[in-house]
Scaffold this motif. Structure first.
Motif, mmCIF file in Angstrom:
data_model
loop_
_atom_site.group_PDB
_atom_site.id
_atom_site.type_symbol
_atom_site.label_atom_id
_atom_site.label_comp_id
_atom_site.label_asym_id
_atom_site.label_seq_id
_atom_site.Cartn_x
_atom_site.Cartn_y
_atom_site.Cartn_z
ATOM 1 N N GLU A 46 -3.905 -2.779 1.848
ATOM 2 C CA GLU A 46 -4.870 -2.360 0.825
ATOM 3 C C GLU A 46 -5.973 -3.413 0.689
ATOM 4 O O GLU A 46 -7.160 -3.071 0.602
ATOM 5 C CB GLU A 46 -4.152 -2.148 -0.508
ATOM 6 C CG GLU A 46 -5.055 -1.693 -1.643
ATOM 7 C CD GLU A 46 -5.591 -0.282 -1.469
ATOM 8 O OE1 GLU A 46 -6.671 0.007 -2.019
ATOM 9 O OE2 GLU A 46 -4.941 0.535 -0.769
ATOM 10 N N PRO A 64 -0.286 1.630 2.232
ATOM 11 C CA PRO A 64 -0.995 2.076 1.024
ATOM 12 C C PRO A 64 -1.224 3.576 1.100
ATOM 13 O O PRO A 64 -1.092 4.185 2.173
ATOM 14 C CB PRO A 64 -2.317 1.298 1.089
ATOM 15 C CG PRO A 64 -2.523 1.018 2.536
ATOM 16 C CD PRO A 64 -1.151 0.847 3.129
ATOM 17 N N THR A 89 0.039 3.866 -6.005
ATOM 18 C CA THR A 89 -0.842 2.754 -5.665
ATOM 19 C C THR A 89 -0.056 1.742 -4.841
ATOM 20 O O THR A 89 1.178 1.663 -4.946
ATOM 21 C CB THR A 89 -1.417 2.075 -6.921
ATOM 22 O OG1 THR A 89 -0.334 1.572 -7.721
ATOM 23 C CG2 THR A 89 -2.232 3.054 -7.743
ATOM 24 N N ALA A 90 -0.760 0.989 -4.008
ATOM 25 C CA ALA A 90 -0.098 0.015 -3.141
ATOM 26 C C ALA A 90 0.759 -0.925 -3.981
ATOM 27 O O ALA A 90 0.306 -1.472 -4.980
ATOM 28 C CB ALA A 90 -1.139 -0.770 -2.357
#
Length: 260
Positions: free
Chosen positions: A138, A69, A45-46
């Motif tokens: 993101e 991201p 995940t970012a």
């Protein structure tokens, strides 16, 4: 079944490791490079980091944060800076070549932003920018991102290696404000051939620069008690900035931090 890992994204979520191939290596400073890869989809995940193993140092893993991201097309970007005594990071900066295959494992970390939450303050020193840039991109995927302030700092203007990218990004994202911070306004006198070679016209004007440490500059704004705060940089920069935030009355539960 094809042996090309880029054609197997459906397996990635179940894998313990993933492969990606270097497609670009840009050495921007004597001690810093941006490396772009394409490969398997990596389910991070970012804001998280991943462990990286490169062909120059088989069996040795180092943890870096992607500056993009996650994307289903397998694009990855890393900002790598050499550290004192860090011959692995130095080797990556100096010796990475297109076609190198990297092995990635173990996404980790809880660096995150609530896209529906309060305004965001990001504080990045050096390559601590990477996971925060990932978070910004993101947020840009959402229709109404929160107002975001990015303080990006270095010792001198030459350390603001991503100035051109950040200027363009801020121009494109009306909810993003970038604040460049330098401890001194003059670059060192010794030459950096990589900086001189890649010098671009787009960047921060001298009048845009705020002089001081990140801790001093951010602390001058007073407490941030209604903001999501992310701090990433060297251990010393991260420690001093978090301490300054706390001294201003910023609630500790508002602060997320990681050393880069």
């Amino acid at each position: 079944m094809s042996s090309d890992p880029r054609r197997q994204p459906e397996r990635s979520a179940q894998q313990a490791y993933w492969f990606a191939d270097v497609v670009e290596h840009h050495r921007l400073r004597h001690d810093l490079a941006v490396v772009r890869l394409i490969g398997e989809y990596v389910p991070f995940t970012a804001g998280q980091s991943v462990e990286v193993e490169v062909p120059q140092f088989p069996g040795m893993r180092r943890r870096f944060s992607p500056a993009l991201p996650p994307s289903l097309d397998g694009k990855l970007e890393f900002h790598i800076r050499t550290v004192a005594g860090g011959w692995c990071s130095g080797g990556i900066v100096a010796d990475t070549r297109p076609g190198d295959r990297w092995k990635l494992t173990a996404p980790q970390g809880m660096f995150s932003v609530d896209p529906d939450g309060d305004e965001v303050v990001m504080i990045a020193g050096g390559t601590g920018l990477a996971p925060l840039r990932s978070q910004i991109l993101e947020l840009a995927r959402h229709q109404y991102p929160p107002t975001t302030y990015l303080f990006f700092g270095g010792v001198s203007p030459r350390d603001l290696y991503a100035a051109d990218m950040l200027v363009l990004l801020a121009a494109d994202l009306p909810w993003l404000t970038v604040v460049p911070v330098v401890e001194r306004l003059e670059d060192p006198h010794w030459p950096d051939q990589w900086h001189d070679r890649h010098r671009v016209d787009i960047g921060f004007d001298e009048d845009d620069l705020i002089q001081g440490t990140l801790a001093e500059v951010v602390g001058s704004y007073g407490k941030f008690d209604r903001h999501q705060i992310l701090v990433c940089g060297s251990p010393a920069m991260t420690r001093s900035t978090v301490e300054r935030l706390l001294d201003t009355g910023t609630p500790p539960e508002r602060i997320q931090f990681e050393g880069a």
